[in-house]
Motif scaffolding. Sequence first.
Motif, PDB file in Angstrom:
ATOM      1  N   MET A 180       0.828  -1.211   0.000  1.00 31.13           N
ATOM      2  CA  MET A 180       0.000   0.000   0.000  1.00 31.13           C
ATOM      3  C   MET A 180       0.864   1.265   0.000  1.00 31.13           C
ATOM      4  N   ARG A 181       1.957   1.231   0.752  1.00 32.02           N
ATOM      5  CA  ARG A 181       2.869   2.384   0.772  1.00 32.02           C
ATOM      6  C   ARG A 181       3.452   2.634  -0.613  1.00 32.02           C
ATOM      7  N   ALA A 182       3.830   1.566  -1.287  1.00 35.41           N
ATOM      8  CA  ALA A 182       4.425   1.690  -2.617  1.00 35.41           C
ATOM      9  C   ALA A 182       3.402   2.205  -3.635  1.00 35.41           C
ATOM     10  N   ILE A 183       2.171   1.679  -3.572  1.00 36.10           N
ATOM     11  CA  ILE A 183       1.123   2.124  -4.494  1.00 36.10           C
ATOM     12  C   ILE A 183       0.809   3.600  -4.264  1.00 36.10           C
ATOM     13  N   TYR A 184       0.706   3.991  -3.006  1.00 35.87           N
ATOM     14  CA  TYR A 184       0.382   5.378  -2.655  1.00 35.87           C
ATOM     15  C   TYR A 184       1.430   6.332  -3.231  1.00 35.87           C
ATOM     16  N   ALA A 185       2.708   5.993  -3.080  1.00 33.66           N
ATOM     17  CA  ALA A 185       3.780   6.834  -3.618  1.00 33.66           C
ATOM     18  C   ALA A 185       3.762   6.838  -5.141  1.00 33.66           C
ATOM     19  N   PHE A 186       3.509   5.681  -5.729  1.00 31.99           N
ATOM     20  CA  PHE A 186       3.495   5.553  -7.190  1.00 31.99           C
ATOM     21  C   PHE A 186       2.412   6.437  -7.797  1.00 31.99           C
ATOM     22  N   CYS A 187       1.231   6.394  -7.208  1.00 30.97           N
ATOM     23  CA  CYS A 187       0.099   7.171  -7.735  1.00 30.97           C
ATOM     24  C   CYS A 187       0.337   8.676  -7.612  1.00 30.97           C
ATOM     25  N   ARG A 188       1.262   9.064  -6.744  1.00 30.16           N
ATOM     26  CA  ARG A 188       1.584  10.486  -6.581  1.00 30.16           C
ATOM     27  C   ARG A 188       2.931  10.844  -7.201  1.00 30.16           C
ATOM     28  N   ARG A 189       3.469   9.864  -7.957  1.00 31.73           N
ATOM     29  CA  ARG A 189       4.730  10.045  -8.679  1.00 31.73           C
ATOM     30  C   ARG A 189       5.846  10.492  -7.737  1.00 31.73           C
ATOM     31  N   THR A 190       5.847   9.910  -6.535  1.00 31.95           N
ATOM     32  CA  THR A 190       6.853  10.264  -5.531  1.00 31.95           C
ATOM     33  C   THR A 190       7.941   9.199  -5.473  1.00 31.95           C
ATOM     34  N   PRO A 191       9.186   9.545  -5.796  1.00 32.48           N
ATOM     35  CA  PRO A 191      10.287   8.574  -5.717  1.00 32.48           C
ATOM     36  C   PRO A 191      10.536   8.162  -4.261  1.00 32.48           C
ATOM     37  N   LEU A 192      10.916   6.910  -4.069  1.00 35.99           N
ATOM     38  CA  LEU A 192      11.252   6.421  -2.736  1.00 35.99           C
ATOM     39  C   LEU A 192      12.688   5.917  -2.717  1.00 35.99           C
ATOM     40  N   SER A 193      13.479   6.451  -1.793  1.00 39.08           N
ATOM     41  CA  SER A 193      14.844   5.950  -1.647  1.00 39.08           C
ATOM     42  C   SER A 193      14.848   4.645  -0.856  1.00 39.08           C
ATOM     43  N   LYS A 194      13.804   4.477  -0.007  1.00 41.72           N
ATOM     44  CA  LYS A 194      13.672   3.273   0.792  1.00 41.72           C
ATOM     45  C   LYS A 194      12.199   3.025   1.066  1.00 41.72           C
ATOM     46  N   LEU A 195      11.800   1.763   1.001  1.00 34.70           N
ATOM     47  CA  LEU A 195      10.400   1.411   1.250  1.00 34.70           C
ATOM     48  C   LEU A 195      10.230   1.094   2.734  1.00 34.70           C
ATOM     49  N   ILE A 196       9.785   2.075   3.479  1.00 35.61           N
ATOM     50  CA  ILE A 196       9.581   1.911   4.916  1.00 35.61           C
ATOM     51  C   ILE A 196       8.153   1.427   5.181  1.00 35.61           C
ATOM     52  N   GLU A 197       8.032   0.429   6.030  1.00 35.57           N
ATOM     53  CA  GLU A 197       6.719  -0.127   6.344  1.00 35.57           C
ATOM     54  C   GLU A 197       5.929   0.824   7.240  1.00 35.57           C
ATOM     55  N   PRO A 198       4.756   1.255   6.797  1.00 43.43           N
ATOM     56  CA  PRO A 198       3.937   2.142   7.648  1.00 43.43           C
ATOM     57  C   PRO A 198       3.359   1.380   8.834  1.00 43.43           C
ATOM     58  N   ALA A 199       2.904   2.122   9.831  1.00 46.96           N
ATOM     59  CA  ALA A 199       2.389   1.505  11.050  1.00 46.96           C
ATOM     60  C   ALA A 199       1.052   0.815  10.822  1.00 46.96           C
ATOM     61  N   ASP A 200       0.310   1.250   9.825  1.00 46.40           N
ATOM     62  CA  ASP A 200      -1.009   0.673   9.577  1.00 46.40           C
ATOM     63  C   ASP A 200      -1.304   0.703   8.084  1.00 46.40           C
ATOM     64  N   MET A 201      -2.406   0.092   7.673  1.00 48.94           N
ATOM     65  CA  MET A 201      -2.794   0.088   6.275  1.00 48.94           C
ATOM     66  C   MET A 201      -3.174   1.496   5.824  1.00 48.94           C
ATOM     67  N   ILE A 202      -2.791   1.850   4.610  1.00 48.49           N
ATOM     68  CA  ILE A 202      -3.118   3.167   4.063  1.00 48.49           C
ATOM     69  C   ILE A 202      -4.523   3.203   3.489  1.00 48.49           C
ATOM     70  N   TYR A 203      -4.939   2.101   2.861  1.00 52.24           N
ATOM     71  CA  TYR A 203      -6.266   2.012   2.257  1.00 52.24           C
ATOM     72  C   TYR A 203      -7.164   1.078   3.063  1.00 52.24           C
ATOM     73  N   ARG A 204      -8.446   1.353   3.025  1.00 52.53           N
ATOM     74  CA  ARG A 204      -9.414   0.495   3.694  1.00 52.53           C
ATOM     75  C   ARG A 204      -9.842  -0.652   2.785  1.00 52.53           C
ATOM     76  N   VAL A 205     -10.369  -1.679   3.395  1.00 51.81           N
ATOM     77  CA  VAL A 205     -10.916  -2.803   2.647  1.00 51.81           C
ATOM     78  C   VAL A 205     -12.194  -2.342   1.942  1.00 51.81           C
ATOM     79  N   PRO A 206     -12.414  -2.738   0.686  1.00 53.30           N
ATOM     80  CA  PRO A 206     -13.647  -2.367  -0.013  1.00 53.30           C
ATOM     81  C   PRO A 206     -14.886  -2.711   0.809  1.00 53.30           C
ATOM     82  N   GLY A 207     -15.832  -1.780   0.827  1.00 54.30           N
ATOM     83  CA  GLY A 207     -17.054  -2.018   1.557  1.00 54.30           C
ATOM     84  C   GLY A 207     -17.066  -1.482   2.972  1.00 54.30           C
ATOM     85  N   GLU A 208     -15.883  -1.086   3.468  1.00 57.77           N
ATOM     86  CA  GLU A 208     -15.830  -0.564   4.832  1.00 57.77           C
ATOM     87  C   GLU A 208     -16.092   0.928   4.863  1.00 57.77           C
TER      88      GLU A 208
END
Length: 208
Positions: A180-208
């Motif tokens: 989710m972190r990688a997709i979020y950065a990709f969709c905003r065209r933001t380069p990442l020097s390192k893929l750091i694991e976020p503390a929680d999910m960025i997106y919700r499950v469909p239907g929630e």
Amino acid sequence: DGTLADGQHRLRAVVISGLTVRFLVFRGLEKKSGIAIDMHTQRSIHDALKIGGSPEWINKEVISVSRVLMGSMRKQRGVFSAGEVEEFAIKNSEPIKFAVSATARGKKTISTAPIVACYACAYSAGEPEEMIRRFAEVMSTGEIDGPHENSAIRLREWLMVNSQAGSGDSFRSSVVRRTMRAIYAFCRRTPLSKLIEPADMIYRVPGE
């Protein structure tokens, strides 16, 4: 309707033996009743849904993705019935169908159910369809058009290195959050020097 839902091998054995055997036969049942046949054995959810006449698009991949979305992403443990999985898949058919269609086939490490489930979550959250498809393409090919797409490469590399790390809840949770972190950065065209694991999910499950 006269269609035999189960017991083909048993009847074949009767034919081969030449013996007369009495069986209890139920007629006039609704097609959906097939979902519950032999679920006390090792019959798979896919087999049960197929017998029960579920839509053809609910295949093994859709079932796997649905179970991830229903279970580990919601932090819910337990076994889901075939009917529950079917109901969830149909209710969230649009994001699930999209996610499955965007994923490259035959790429075991980078197209697991948790990753495909993240595509469904990102789609449901409103991320551009073309960006998610492009992300999945980069994940498959490893080829980017510039630094703005490197988040997919960061995830791809991490998965390649950690593919043998395990398949437990902790590892799946890490895969989901990093994806989710990688997709979020990709969709905003933001380069990442390192893929750091976020503390929680960025997106919700469909239907929630």
